[in-house]
Scaffold this motif. Sequence first.
Motif, mmCIF file in Angstrom:
data_model
loop_
_atom_site.group_PDB
_atom_site.id
_atom_site.type_symbol
_atom_site.label_atom_id
_atom_site.label_comp_id
_atom_site.label_asym_id
_atom_site.label_seq_id
_atom_site.Cartn_x
_atom_site.Cartn_y
_atom_site.Cartn_z
ATOM 1 N N PRO A 42 -49.292 52.989 1.598
ATOM 2 C CA PRO A 42 -49.966 54.293 1.650
ATOM 3 C C PRO A 42 -49.036 55.421 1.191
ATOM 4 O O PRO A 42 -47.820 55.327 1.296
ATOM 5 C CB PRO A 42 -50.313 54.440 3.141
ATOM 6 N N PHE A 43 -49.636 56.474 0.669
ATOM 7 C CA PHE A 43 -48.895 57.688 0.316
ATOM 8 C C PHE A 43 -49.362 58.812 1.233
ATOM 9 O O PHE A 43 -50.332 58.662 1.982
ATOM 10 C CB PHE A 43 -49.093 58.050 -1.164
ATOM 11 N N ARG A 44 -48.666 59.945 1.150
ATOM 12 C CA ARG A 44 -48.985 61.068 2.030
ATOM 13 C C ARG A 44 -49.308 62.315 1.212
ATOM 14 O O ARG A 44 -48.643 62.621 0.229
ATOM 15 C CB ARG A 44 -47.800 61.381 2.961
ATOM 16 N N LEU A 45 -50.342 63.034 1.667
ATOM 17 C CA LEU A 45 -50.646 64.361 1.154
ATOM 18 C C LEU A 45 -50.482 65.352 2.292
ATOM 19 O O LEU A 45 -50.975 65.117 3.398
ATOM 20 C CB LEU A 45 -52.083 64.440 0.631
ATOM 21 N N THR A 46 -49.779 66.432 2.029
ATOM 22 C CA THR A 46 -49.666 67.517 3.006
ATOM 23 C C THR A 46 -50.433 68.711 2.464
ATOM 24 O O THR A 46 -50.165 69.175 1.360
ATOM 25 C CB THR A 46 -48.201 67.908 3.250
ATOM 26 N N THR A 47 -51.405 69.186 3.211
ATOM 27 C CA THR A 47 -52.277 70.258 2.740
ATOM 28 C C THR A 47 -51.662 71.626 3.027
ATOM 29 O O THR A 47 -50.618 71.746 3.671
ATOM 30 C CB THR A 47 -53.648 70.185 3.420
ATOM 31 N N LYS A 48 -52.359 72.654 2.560
ATOM 32 C CA LYS A 48 -51.913 74.032 2.777
ATOM 33 C C LYS A 48 -51.837 74.360 4.262
ATOM 34 O O LYS A 48 -51.017 75.174 4.694
ATOM 35 C CB LYS A 48 -52.877 74.993 2.073
ATOM 36 N N GLU A 49 -52.692 73.716 5.051
ATOM 37 C CA GLU A 49 -52.723 73.950 6.507
ATOM 38 C C GLU A 49 -51.768 73.011 7.241
ATOM 39 O O GLU A 49 -51.800 72.903 8.465
ATOM 40 C CB GLU A 49 -54.142 73.747 7.042
ATOM 41 N N ASN A 50 -50.910 72.314 6.477
ATOM 42 C CA ASN A 50 -49.941 71.350 7.017
ATOM 43 C C ASN A 50 -50.607 70.133 7.657
ATOM 44 O O ASN A 50 -49.993 69.448 8.483
ATOM 45 C CB ASN A 50 -48.986 72.023 8.019
ATOM 46 N N GLN A 51 -51.829 69.872 7.280
ATOM 47 C CA GLN A 51 -52.469 68.622 7.683
ATOM 48 C C GLN A 51 -51.850 67.492 6.852
ATOM 49 O O GLN A 51 -51.653 67.622 5.646
ATOM 50 C CB GLN A 51 -53.975 68.672 7.422
ATOM 51 N N ILE A 52 -51.544 66.380 7.489
ATOM 52 C CA ILE A 52 -50.988 65.229 6.780
ATOM 53 C C ILE A 52 -52.062 64.158 6.649
ATOM 54 O O ILE A 52 -52.650 63.718 7.640
ATOM 55 C CB ILE A 52 -49.749 64.664 7.508
ATOM 56 N N ILE A 53 -52.341 63.767 5.417
ATOM 57 C CA ILE A 53 -53.316 62.724 5.124
ATOM 58 C C ILE A 53 -52.545 61.506 4.624
ATOM 59 O O ILE A 53 -51.875 61.574 3.596
ATOM 60 C CB ILE A 53 -54.313 63.175 4.044
ATOM 61 N N GLU A 54 -52.604 60.419 5.358
ATOM 62 C CA GLU A 54 -51.965 59.182 4.921
ATOM 63 C C GLU A 54 -53.057 58.229 4.475
ATOM 64 O O GLU A 54 -53.961 57.898 5.247
ATOM 65 C CB GLU A 54 -51.135 58.568 6.045
ATOM 66 N N THR A 55 -52.967 57.787 3.229
ATOM 67 C CA THR A 55 -54.063 57.023 2.650
ATOM 68 C C THR A 55 -53.564 56.157 1.503
ATOM 69 O O THR A 55 -52.450 56.353 1.001
ATOM 70 C CB THR A 55 -55.163 57.988 2.134
ATOM 71 N N LYS A 56 -54.417 55.221 1.078
ATOM 72 C CA LYS A 56 -54.129 54.423 -0.122
ATOM 73 C C LYS A 56 -55.087 54.764 -1.259
ATOM 74 O O LYS A 56 -54.939 54.228 -2.368
ATOM 75 C CB LYS A 56 -54.209 52.938 0.200
ATOM 76 N N GLY A 57 -56.044 55.645 -0.985
ATOM 77 C CA GLY A 57 -56.979 56.030 -2.032
ATOM 78 C C GLY A 57 -57.765 57.264 -1.662
ATOM 79 O O GLY A 57 -58.357 57.338 -0.576
ATOM 80 N N THR A 97 -62.445 63.105 -0.442
ATOM 81 C CA THR A 97 -63.113 61.822 -0.222
ATOM 82 C C THR A 97 -62.092 60.700 -0.137
ATOM 83 O O THR A 97 -61.357 60.460 -1.104
ATOM 84 C CB THR A 97 -64.094 61.516 -1.369
ATOM 85 N N GLN A 98 -62.006 60.042 1.006
ATOM 86 C CA GLN A 98 -61.159 58.858 1.129
ATOM 87 C C GLN A 98 -61.938 57.647 0.621
ATOM 88 O O GLN A 98 -63.116 57.474 0.942
ATOM 89 C CB GLN A 98 -60.726 58.657 2.579
ATOM 90 N N LEU A 99 -61.278 56.810 -0.159
ATOM 91 C CA LEU A 99 -61.940 55.666 -0.761
ATOM 92 C C LEU A 99 -61.987 54.478 0.196
ATOM 93 O O LEU A 99 -61.091 54.290 1.026
ATOM 94 C CB LEU A 99 -61.217 55.264 -2.045
ATOM 95 N N GLU A 100 -63.020 53.677 0.058
ATOM 96 C CA GLU A 100 -63.148 52.476 0.869
ATOM 97 C C GLU A 100 -62.159 51.414 0.394
ATOM 98 O O GLU A 100 -61.744 51.389 -0.764
ATOM 99 C CB GLU A 100 -64.576 51.937 0.772
ATOM 100 N N THR A 101 -61.813 50.514 1.300
ATOM 101 C CA THR A 101 -60.811 49.480 1.009
ATOM 102 C C THR A 101 -61.193 48.644 -0.211
ATOM 103 O O THR A 101 -60.363 48.376 -1.079
ATOM 104 C CB THR A 101 -60.609 48.571 2.227
ATOM 105 N N LYS A 102 -62.448 48.240 -0.300
ATOM 106 C CA LYS A 102 -62.861 47.394 -1.428
ATOM 107 C C LYS A 102 -62.765 48.133 -2.755
ATOM 108 O O LYS A 102 -62.429 47.535 -3.788
ATOM 109 C CB LYS A 102 -64.281 46.869 -1.205
ATOM 110 N N THR A 103 -63.020 49.445 -2.739
ATOM 111 C CA THR A 103 -62.891 50.247 -3.961
ATOM 112 C C THR A 103 -61.428 50.364 -4.360
ATOM 113 O O THR A 103 -61.071 50.241 -5.536
ATOM 114 C CB THR A 103 -63.490 51.646 -3.749
ATOM 115 N N ILE A 104 -60.558 50.591 -3.383
ATOM 116 C CA ILE A 104 -59.123 50.670 -3.638
ATOM 117 C C ILE A 104 -58.615 49.365 -4.236
ATOM 118 O O ILE A 104 -57.867 49.363 -5.228
ATOM 119 C CB ILE A 104 -58.366 51.005 -2.344
ATOM 120 N N GLN A 105 -59.033 48.260 -3.667
ATOM 121 C CA GLN A 105 -58.575 46.951 -4.153
ATOM 122 C C GLN A 105 -59.028 46.703 -5.586
ATOM 123 O O GLN A 105 -58.281 46.153 -6.403
ATOM 124 C CB GLN A 105 -59.084 45.851 -3.226
ATOM 125 N N ARG A 106 -60.234 47.108 -5.901
ATOM 126 C CA ARG A 106 -60.747 46.931 -7.260
ATOM 127 C C ARG A 106 -59.960 47.792 -8.250
ATOM 128 O O ARG A 106 -59.603 47.336 -9.336
ATOM 129 C CB ARG A 106 -62.229 47.304 -7.289
#
Length: 258
Positions: A42-57, A97-106
């Motif tokens: 997973p990678f991390r996005l830090t938003t303007k409001e300092n929210q941290i989003i950890e995701t793979k897609g 929009t966070q992507l679903e696992t199957k979409t990420i895998q594809r």
Amino acid sequence: MDEERKGSLFYFGERILLGTQGLVTEPHSHYAVSILVSKQLPFRLTTKENQIIETKGIIIPPNFFHRLEANHTEIVVIQLDPKSDEYKKIEMKDPYTQLETKTIQRIQSLSEPLFGSGLNCTKAKLIYEQILAELGSQKSVKTWDPRIDIALTKIKETLPNPINVAFLSNETGISKDRFMHLFKENMGIPLRQYLLWQRLHIAARLLQSGENLTTASHAAGFSDQAHLSRTFKKMFGVKPSLFLGGSHLHQVCFCDQI
């Protein structure tokens, strides 16, 4: 992850397909829609409001201020114009929009050729189209004010020559204040930032034709190479040399528009 693997960057007009590793940016925002998919961790996005989003897609909309940290993974990046027909077919949630696992895998599987040698523009376009097909919806719900369409046509006809709000206001038949408000409401970013974005693409096309960075900067309407570099870094969070001269990439290809 194999540390020797290199990625590739393909530039199709105002669309970008990138595979790279260890990508870290400074906080930034830009006009394009960004689709980000990790190949491993997973990678991390830090938003303007300092929210941290950890995701793979994830899909993030225009003008989404963020810092990207993909230090320990390969990552695939697609950027496209939010007014494009391609984006109209993508279902988006608010504010991202966070992507679903199957979409990420594809997408992980489809993008593998980006991390090898020998990929050409034709094959890269196919990968780009296949990835978008994984995200697409046949229902188009996005509309724009027709006066903004008029303004965008005039902008592309006029650049890289100077263009101002008074001209666009006159062409669209509304006041300057109303035009500025309507433009940001429809495009997601202020007019000035959009014009700089378009100038970056003009510079990229000039680089494609063989011009050096200094000449391309002036011809695209930047005051000098430093001005172009500052604009690039502000909008992408990295210096242009990371991609335009990056030895960590197998190739940087400027292809015909899709």
